[in-house]
Design a protein around this motif. Sequence first.
Motif, PDB file in Angstrom:
ATOM      1  N   LEU A   7     -23.049   0.077 108.367  1.00  7.04           N
ATOM      2  CA  LEU A   7     -22.011  -0.819 108.880  1.00  7.04           C
ATOM      3  C   LEU A   7     -20.724  -0.043 109.157  1.00  7.04           C
ATOM      4  CD1 LEU A   7     -21.237  -3.669 109.657  1.00  7.04           C
ATOM      5  CD2 LEU A   7     -20.601  -4.100 107.263  1.00  7.04           C
ATOM      6  N   ASN A  22     -20.814 -10.805 111.505  1.00  4.23           N
ATOM      7  CA  ASN A  22     -22.242 -11.114 111.375  1.00  4.23           C
ATOM      8  C   ASN A  22     -23.072 -10.311 112.381  1.00  4.23           C
ATOM      9  OD1 ASN A  22     -21.848 -12.923 109.294  1.00  4.23           O
ATOM     10  ND2 ASN A  22     -21.795 -14.730 110.633  1.00  4.23           N
ATOM     11  N   GLN A  23     -22.578 -10.194 113.614  1.00  4.55           N
ATOM     12  CA  GLN A  23     -23.288  -9.425 114.638  1.00  4.55           C
ATOM     13  C   GLN A  23     -23.342  -7.946 114.268  1.00  4.55           C
ATOM     14  OE1 GLN A  23     -20.812 -10.679 117.938  1.00  4.55           O
ATOM     15  NE2 GLN A  23     -22.471 -11.918 118.811  1.00  4.55           N
ATOM     16  N   GLN A  25     -23.261  -6.691 111.304  1.00  5.20           N
ATOM     17  CA  GLN A  25     -24.205  -6.512 110.198  1.00  5.20           C
ATOM     18  C   GLN A  25     -25.636  -6.552 110.706  1.00  5.20           C
ATOM     19  OE1 GLN A  25     -23.294  -5.934 106.747  1.00  5.20           O
ATOM     20  NE2 GLN A  25     -25.410  -5.211 107.004  1.00  5.20           N
ATOM     21  N   LEU A  26     -25.898  -7.403 111.697  1.00  8.13           N
ATOM     22  CA  LEU A  26     -27.233  -7.487 112.289  1.00  8.13           C
ATOM     23  C   LEU A  26     -27.627  -6.148 112.913  1.00  8.13           C
ATOM     24  CD1 LEU A  26     -29.665  -9.298 113.080  1.00  8.13           C
ATOM     25  CD2 LEU A  26     -28.437  -9.838 115.188  1.00  8.13           C
ATOM     26  N   VAL A  27     -26.692  -5.530 113.643  1.00  6.74           N
ATOM     27  CA  VAL A  27     -26.961  -4.221 114.236  1.00  6.74           C
ATOM     28  C   VAL A  27     -27.136  -3.175 113.137  1.00  6.74           C
ATOM     29  CG1 VAL A  27     -26.016  -2.375 115.667  1.00  6.74           C
ATOM     30  CG2 VAL A  27     -25.746  -4.763 116.371  1.00  6.74           C
ATOM     31  N   ASP A  29     -28.164  -3.461 110.159  1.00  4.90           N
ATOM     32  CA  ASP A  29     -29.442  -3.599 109.453  1.00  4.90           C
ATOM     33  C   ASP A  29     -30.606  -3.037 110.270  1.00  4.90           C
ATOM     34  OD1 ASP A  29     -28.174  -4.829 107.356  1.00  4.90           O
ATOM     35  OD2 ASP A  29     -28.615  -6.873 108.029  1.00  4.90           O
ATOM     36  N   GLY A  30     -30.401  -2.868 111.578  1.00  3.55           N
ATOM     37  CA  GLY A  30     -31.496  -2.417 112.437  1.00  3.55           C
ATOM     38  C   GLY A  30     -31.449  -0.958 112.829  1.00  3.55           C
ATOM     39  N   ALA A 113     -34.987  -4.358 117.266  1.00  2.00           N
ATOM     40  CA  ALA A 113     -33.664  -4.665 116.756  1.00  2.00           C
ATOM     41  C   ALA A 113     -32.671  -4.887 117.892  1.00  2.00           C
ATOM     42  CB  ALA A 113     -33.177  -3.533 115.850  1.00  2.00           C
ATOM     43  N   ARG A 116     -32.970  -8.338 119.351  1.00  2.00           N
ATOM     44  CA  ARG A 116     -32.346  -9.372 118.529  1.00  2.00           C
ATOM     45  C   ARG A 116     -30.845  -9.476 118.776  1.00  2.00           C
ATOM     46  NH1 ARG A 116     -35.788  -7.225 114.385  1.00  2.00           N
ATOM     47  NH2 ARG A 116     -34.017  -6.146 113.435  1.00  2.00           N
ATOM     48  N   CYS A 117     -30.267  -8.389 119.286  1.00  2.00           N
ATOM     49  CA  CYS A 117     -28.827  -8.379 119.557  1.00  2.00           C
ATOM     50  C   CYS A 117     -28.491  -8.896 120.941  1.00  2.00           C
ATOM     51  CB  CYS A 117     -28.280  -6.951 119.425  1.00  2.00           C
ATOM     52  SG  CYS A 117     -28.531  -6.206 117.811  1.00  2.00           S
TER      53      CYS A 117
END
Length: 229
Positions: A7, A22-23, A25-27, A29-30, A113, A116-117
């Motif tokens: 992050l 949130n976005q 963190q999504l990136v 995590d991938g 991943a 998903r973004c």
Amino acid sequence: MSMLTNLDLIRRVPLFSLLSPNQAQLVADGVLKRRFRRGETLVEQGLQGDALFILLNGRARVTASDTKGREVILAVLGGGDYVGEMSLIDGQAHSATVRAEVQTDTLVLSREAFARCLPDRSHLAHPVMRGLVKRLRAADHQIESLALLDVYGRVARTLLEMSQPCAQGRLIRGKVSRQDMAKRVGASREMVSRVMKNLELRGFMALQPDGTLLLRGPAPGLQDGAQDA
């Protein structure tokens, strides 16, 4: 680099500067970290990509080459730059090769991943992105043609790109302006007129009674390395 979280690294990349927490963190995590040694290939021209590479440091060279091995440099990338996104967005092969010029640390975001973004396919942003990628590919293609092909090759390639398949070969509907062609291939109108006349005499193209232009046979300049005009 090992003491920073994914992050932390994501927040340093301009590409992701506008993401919400949130976005981001999504990136984060991938992604995975990967180091490329000098001379290693990140993406290769002609192959379909399966990841987005974000450069954290180092330097990478973007090149395109033809079937004869001639090469043109399209760009040099550094920290904060990224590669591989066009192939992930439109599903086509890479239009260029990217190699590390020095030891280069990257974040690697997989296709899954990355997907998903992206916005949903029904969202307006999705066709806009695909349209932008199409323009970028065309620009890379034009730079490659100007650098690696002579005038014969550039005119022949442009004619082929303007045409559509037909029973006799390929067909261009509508008048082909010599002036517009000259601007597209980076040559004078007189030079383009000479080339197109030569292509007609050699049987590559023929003007039809209805005004359409019929292309047939191998394109000089693309197949046989035609002489300079």
